[in-house]
Design an enzyme around this catalytic site. Structure first.
Site, short mmCIF file in Angstrom:
data_model
loop_
_atom_site.label_atom_id
_atom_site.label_comp_id
_atom_site.label_asym_id
_atom_site.label_seq_id
_atom_site.Cartn_x
_atom_site.Cartn_y
_atom_site.Cartn_z
N HIS B 75 18.16 50.41 36.97
CA HIS B 75 16.95 50.71 37.72
C HIS B 75 15.77 49.86 37.28
O HIS B 75 15.05 49.28 38.08
CB HIS B 75 16.61 52.19 37.55
N HIS B 124 14.90 55.26 48.50
CA HIS B 124 14.93 56.56 47.85
C HIS B 124 16.16 57.30 48.35
O HIS B 124 16.09 58.43 48.83
CB HIS B 124 13.65 57.34 48.14
N ASN B 125 17.29 56.59 48.22
CA ASN B 125 18.50 57.04 48.90
C ASN B 125 19.10 58.30 48.28
O ASN B 125 19.35 59.28 48.98
CB ASN B 125 19.55 55.93 48.85
N HIS B 126 19.34 58.28 47.00
CA HIS B 126 20.07 59.39 46.39
C HIS B 126 19.30 60.70 46.41
O HIS B 126 19.85 61.74 46.79
CB HIS B 126 20.52 59.02 44.98
N GLU B 342 9.16 62.02 35.27
CA GLU B 342 8.82 61.23 36.45
C GLU B 342 7.95 62.03 37.40
O GLU B 342 8.04 61.89 38.63
CB GLU B 342 10.10 60.75 37.13
N SER B 343 7.11 62.87 36.86
CA SER B 343 6.17 63.60 37.71
C SER B 343 5.43 62.63 38.62
O SER B 343 5.04 61.55 38.19
CB SER B 343 5.16 64.36 36.85
#
Lengths: 235, 976
Positions: B75, B124-126, B342-343
């Protein structure tokens, strides 16, 4: 003429409302939700958007903003106020207009070009139209379904306070196809569709929205200096 | 981006118990070099772990290990793709417009002396498969922050979406949620949605592709940088408080820090708060304009870890951070969790010390948190390079060279091998399939094609998006490009299109990537715009599969070659790997965005035929050459479920000539409409251009091919144009000069009929009925007629618009009857949502589908309860929460009661008095907020720094105090 446009946290169409007022020929004054001073404006637009993120209920928190206290007093004194979409919701929450806006019956946010029939031309914001005139302006909301109890609805009808109705299709299930209403004096108007998005041929489906803004300028020009604007005087 | 397939890793596999005897400090790491660390479970290979020990000269602390595993993940490090992506830089044509390119948060392109635009597309696939509403919503939020971080005001979004088969039950779960999430977030942010794609194909069944593009505008001099420059400058965290959302998103860190238990079952997709993002946007823009900040970086995937290391590494400085200052949603968070969270809705600012007070004042004005959490330290002290040193309550938990995390990650040249089946696939051509021949067969085929899921009218989706807000949308879907006015004074604007075709890329990834580029380019030039820059989102299967890696390498090569040939630079992009279920990868799907410039948007060319000025109508020309190219076509797929052969040829020099011709013609007024030919060929284009404003056409198909080929071939490089009479000679001459074939094929007509001379005739009403019925039939709602944009003359015909009010109401009320059985039968939806989240949104998206309502009933009893008990009248509202922003902050349960609340307010003449109860304080913060309980209306900030204690007494309604804060969640992620 000076038209104030209020910005709340989460207001989205404030710039569009300001542009529309400017195109109509007004001087625009940007008002801030936290500032109770109306800065001597001659009329106010409460724009569309999601004030306070629609937390609790659309308009429920904006209603308590400092600017709304001054605005409510001024509106009761005759100041012309136009609430568009979220502005309409705020006016209902502030009890300047009756009824409430609830979730669209089909549950979706819906954005489309919508025909309205202007039912009342005696308000400060619709005197530039002719009675029965069909106009085309965008509608875009998730919670635009106007509801009120039967007695209130009958009262609105009886007193000619239904300002505009949806025609050729009701986009959200509003009772009696109501798209816009006014208060008894005709100076406060709430409308769910967005006249400020129909003021330029380049970006809108028509120029029909401009009439709301030219109306108030006419009403103000015709109103006695410093006096109140009574319903029905302008046409 | 993505590294999400962490199969086989369970919450209990690894425990880094940081609280047993305090956090794992640098000191402790030195003292316990032999301590076993779970690097493999965090996705780090043995040699990668060894390298970390080498860099640090000791074992990493738990926090450091987490940071390396995040930053060295696919990523963040692009370790599999880097060796290929270099071509974009190497092959990019020299270009003076580009102010920021690959490696930045977004590409920035100068479009005039004063203006520049930033744009980028990301996947933002998954998350969107796991939790469609929030996955899609946070996808919009993430890309918008990328644009914001460049100094731009975001002004629009677009969404290329790909789903499984249109009639698959799971598509009925995913699509409404994704669309609701995009609308819910984007509408609430006040960003018009001006275009995108909606594609259905079984290849995406378990891997829907939710890509999100955003574009923003900035004055050239407002360009922002991420460098943490200036020793002594303050590091400020702006925006939402930090919670346990998405920990482990980009690595598998997540479970490492938790005991098994309730937290382990936390949903893995984070929840967005568009209201907070809107405030963040306004604050940042005010900060930029006042010149108050030195650097800025958004927090997305990899959270603080990424932002801290990238800002320091970019400047070559060190940084000192005090982690206990970070405002938290849950006080019990460990330093590792804070670093990995990852807020959403957070930005990192670098601020000169004397500007700190004004920065905090701006934050306060907009009601967002701003906290000084650290400072920039020298790039070198006594010959020692600057370090990133992070402490937590006086324990030093991180001490690393920032560049080792941000820039020195591993790079792999993974094995590539052409897929074994490709030769056979390419040999199986569609040109030999049985075709319709008679006029009746052709007519029926046209009607089936315009009604097929990929070609049908998409109003059901697009009218859930606001396309008007900001008042600068000149063209929006279904037009070929979105066109935005940038400068009201001069009319300067941009055109933007985003395209991809997974089938073409499957048949030939090199040509397929070029075809996607060519189509996006063509979609921009038909408006009259001049293409200026490119962005991409590369959606592929697992890079560990040599066949997938070959597809990737070929696609990147094709795109890079294409950019070079077209003379427009690649400005950045995003790679999404691991879009695959088991061994089956999705079709390689490079999605390409092209940005064009229009010096005056008033001269943009729309796609719809205008009302003919005379009875004769405008002349229709088909530009470009039509060949018999049916392999990979929509026709082959719809009529024969066939995929094979080679995709259409692509000729980029011809595309350039086409672009020149259309720009000239737009300036000279030679064209009144122009529409790009792509999926579905000429038949589709004629149908769309006619239906747009209900203007018919009389078409004589030329010689040279059977009618069928003219109608359905998908040869590239073609455009249908309408030319006003009197302009035909000049237009033909211009086409001849540029070497663009222009074949006259007929004329428009006031008669609302599409007529193919000597073949068949279709009244537009019949065509429209076929074209518009498909999505409402599949996804609910009434089969309303498409809403045509902006033609009062036409739309004034009451027969054509709306006419749906009673049906709308009835259908909305009737739907729950369909949903009801599913409640008793959640089996359909359960497998796909297992272990995931289902908030009110799933219920909302699902009301028309049944199966998802069942899923929500299983996971969200509060929201689903009304559906089970009162199916008739109140259920629609109960389930409808995703539409408004409120749903995203967890007020689904509130929404469920909206009807009664509203009725109460009507009846009692009020109903607003309950404002304060909704403002609930979440379960603890690092710094208790004394103001929280009394905030109501003015949106004043909660500003926390060491220098500035919380300011009491100013009432506010900070979004963090809305229920969002309770929904701390982990997620799998791919956001950068």
């Amino acid at each position: 003429m000076r038209i104030g446009v209020v910005t709340f946290p989460g207001s989205l169409d404030d710039g569009d409302a300001a542009r529309a007022a400017r195109i109509a020929g007004a001087e625009v004054v940007r008002l801030w939700h936290g500032d109770a001073d109306l800065h001597g404006v001659d009329a106010v637009v409460l724009p569309g958007g999601f004030s306070y993120g629609d937390a609790l209920r659309c308009g429920a928190i904006a209603r308590f903003a400092p600017v709304m206290e001054s605005l409510a007093d001024a509106a009761r004194g005759g100041l012309p106020v136009l609430g568009i979409c979220n502005g309409f919701q705020i006016l209902c929450e502030a009890h300047l207009l009756p009824g409430a806006l609830t979730r669209n019956q089909h549950l979706h946010f819906r954005n489309r070009d919508q025909f309205l029939r202007v039912e009342s031309t005696s308000t400060a914001w619709t005197n530039a139209f002719t009675a029965g005139q069909e106009i085309l302006i965008p509608v875009k909301n998730g919670e635009g379904c106007f509801v009120a109890d039967e007695r209130t609805l009958d009262e609105l009808e009886g007193e000619g306070r239904v300002v505009a109705r949806y025609t050729h299709g009701n986009p959200n299930g509003s009772q009696r196809d109501i798209a816009a209403i006014t208060n008894e004096a005709g100076n406060v108007v709430g409308i769910m569709p967005h006249p400020e998005h129909a003021v330029e041929a380049l970006t809108g489906p028509s120029l029909d929205g401009l009439g709301f803004f030219t109306s108030v300028l006419r009403a103000l020009a015709g109103a006695p200096a410093g006096g109140q604007l009574a319903g029905g005087q302008s046409r | 981006m993505t590294t999400q397939q962490h199969s086989g890793f369970a919450a209990t596999d690894v425990l880094i118990n940081e609280f047993g005897d305090g956090p794992d400090t640098v000191e402790r790491a030195r003292d316990t070099p032999e301590e076993l660390q779970p690097h493999a479970d965090l996705g780090l290979k043995d040699d990668e772990y060894d390298r970390i020990r080498q860099i640090l000269g000791r074992r990493p602390t738990a926090s450091e290990l987490a940071m390396y595993s995040i930053m060295w993940s696919e990523h963040c490090s692009y370790k599999s793709s880097k060796v290929h992506l270099r071509q974009f830089g190497e092959k990019t044509p020299k270009n003076t417009r580009m102010l920021a390119g690959i490696g930045e948060n977004a590409g920035v392109v100068q479009i005039s002396d004063e203006h520049a635009v930033a744009f980028k597309v990301e996947s933002h696939n998954h998350p969107s498969f796991v939790e469609p509403y929030q996955g899609a919503a946070t996808g919009v939020g993430g890309i918008v922050r990328d644009i914001l971080a460049m100094g731009a005001r975001p002004v629009a979004v677009m969404d290329p979406l790909r789903f499984g088969a249109a009639d698959h039950p799971d598509t009925a779960r995913v699509l409404p949620g994704v669309v609701g999430g995009i609308g819910g977030y984007g509408n609430c942010l006040g960003l018009p949605n001006i275009g995108g794609e909606i594609v259905f194909d079984p290849t995406y069944q378990g891997n829907p592709l939710v890509n999100a593009l955003s574009i923003g505008v900035l004055p050239v001099e407002r360009l922002q940088h991420k460098e943490a420059a200036g020793v002594g400058n303050v590091v400020v965290l702006l925006g939402a408080r930090t919670g346990r959302d998405g920990i482990g998103g980009v690595s598998v860190l997540a479970s490492a820090t938790f005991d098994e238990g309730a937290e382990a079952r936390r949903p893995s997709v984070q929840v967005g708060d568009p209201f907070m993002e809107k405030l963040l946007i306004e604050s940042c823009l005010e900060l930029y304009d006042a010149g108050l900040i030195v650097g800025i970086q958004d927090l997305g995937g990899a959270g603080l870890t990424c932002a801290l290391t990238e800002t320091a590494a970019a400047a070559g400085t060190g940084m000192r951070v005090w982690l206990e200052r970070v405002p938290l949603r849950e006080a019990s968070m460990s330093p590792t969790e804070i670093l990995a969270s990852e807020s959403q809705e957070r930005m990192l600012l670098i601020v000169a010390p004397d500007k700190l007070e004004p920065v905090l004042a701006v934050a306060e004005k907009w009601g967002v948190w701003a906290t000084a959490i650290g400072e920039v330290t020298p790039s070198e002290t006594d010959g020692v390079p600057g370090r990133l040193v992070i402490s937590w309550n006086d324990h030093v938990v991180v001490d690393v060279p920032p560049g080792s995390l941000a820039d020195d990650g591993p790079v792999y040249a993974r094995p590539i091998r052409e897929p074994a089946d490709l030769i056979l696939l390419q040999a199986d051509r569609a040109e030999t399939l049985p075709r319709p021949a008679t006029p009746d067969e052709l007519r029926a085929a046209v009607l089936r094609m315009v009604a097929s899921p990929n070609l049908c009218d998409k109003t059901w989706v697009t009218e859930q998006y606001d396309r008007y807000v900001l008042g600068n949308t000149v063209l929006a879907q279904p037009e070929d490009s979105g066109v935005l006015r940038i400068d009201e004074r001069t009319g300067l604007g941009v055109a933007l299109s985003v395209d991809g075709n997974g089938r073409y890329a499957r048949l030939d990834p090199y040509e397929g990537a070029k075809l996607a580029l060519a189509e996006a380019y063509r979609n921009v030039v038909v408006t009259g715009a001049e293409p200026a820059a490119v962005t991409n989102c590369l959606n592929f299967g697992s890079p560990e599969d040599p066949a997938v890696m070959w597809q990737f390498a070929e696609a990147v090569r094709g795109l890079a070659d294409g950019c070079l040939q077209l003379g427009i630079p690649m400005t950045g992009g995003n790679v999404s790997f691991y879009n695959q279920t088991g061994a089956a990868a999705i079709h390689p799907t490079p999605v390409v965005g092209v940005l064009g410039i229009l010096d005056d948007v008033a001269r943009r060319t729309p796609m719809g035929f205008p009302p003919p000025p005379t009875a004769e109508g405008d002349l229709l020309y088909l530009l470009g050459e039509t060949r018999c190219e049916l392999s990979g076509s929509e026709w082959a797929w719809v009529e024969h479920a066939h995929l094979g052969g080679r995709p259409p040829q692509v000729d980029l020099a011809h595309e350039q000539a086409l672009g020149k011709l259309l720009a000239q013609a737009s300036r000279a007024g030679h064209v009144s409409a122009a529409h790009d030919l792509s999926d579905g060929g000429l038949a589709q284009v004629l149908a769309e251009s006619a239906l747009r404003r209900n203007i018919g056409a009389r078409v004589a198909l030329p010689e040279g091919h059977p009618s069928f080929v003219w109608l359905f071939s998908e040869s590239a490089g073609r455009v249908l144009v309408a030319v006003p009479r009197g302009h035909d000679k000049a237009f033909e001459a211009a086409a001849r000069d540029l070497g663009v074939p222009a074949t006259p094929i007929g004329a428009t007509s006031a008669d609302p009929v599409l007529e193919f001379v000597n073949e068949f005739t279709i009244p537009l009403d019949e065509l429209r009925a076929a074209h518009t019925a498909t999505l409402p039939r599949l996804f609910g709602g009434v089969a309303e007629l498409a809403n045509r944009h902006g033609d009062p003359e036409h739309a004034a015909n009451p027969d054509l618009d709306g006419a749906a009010e009673p049906a709308t109401a009835q259908s909305a009320i009737a739907e729950p009857a369909i949903a009801e059985p599913a409640i008793a039968e959640p089996a359909i939806a359960e497998p796909v949502t297992a272990g995931s989240v289902s908030t009110g949104s799933a219920a909302g998206g699902s009301v028309t589908t049944g199966s998802a309502a069942g899923a929500s009933a299983t996971t969200e009893p509060v929201a689903a309860a009304p559906a089970a008990t009162e199916p008739a009248a109140t259920e629609p509202s109960a389930a409808g929460s995703p539409v408004a922003g409120s749903s995203t902050d967890g007020t689904g349960a509130e929404d469920a009661s909206t009807p009664s609340a509203a009725e109460a307010s009507v009846g009692a003449g009020n109903g607003s008095e309950s404002a304060t109860p909704a403002v609930t304080e979440p379960n603890g913060t690092a710094k208790p907020d004394p103001v929280a309980a009394e905030k109501v209306a003015t949106g004043v900030a909660q500003v926390h720094t060491d220098q500035t204690p919380p300011e009491p007494g100013r009432p506010t309604a900070p979004p963090d105090n809305f229920p969002t804060a309770d929904l701390d969640q982990r997620r799998t992620t791919e956001q950068k």
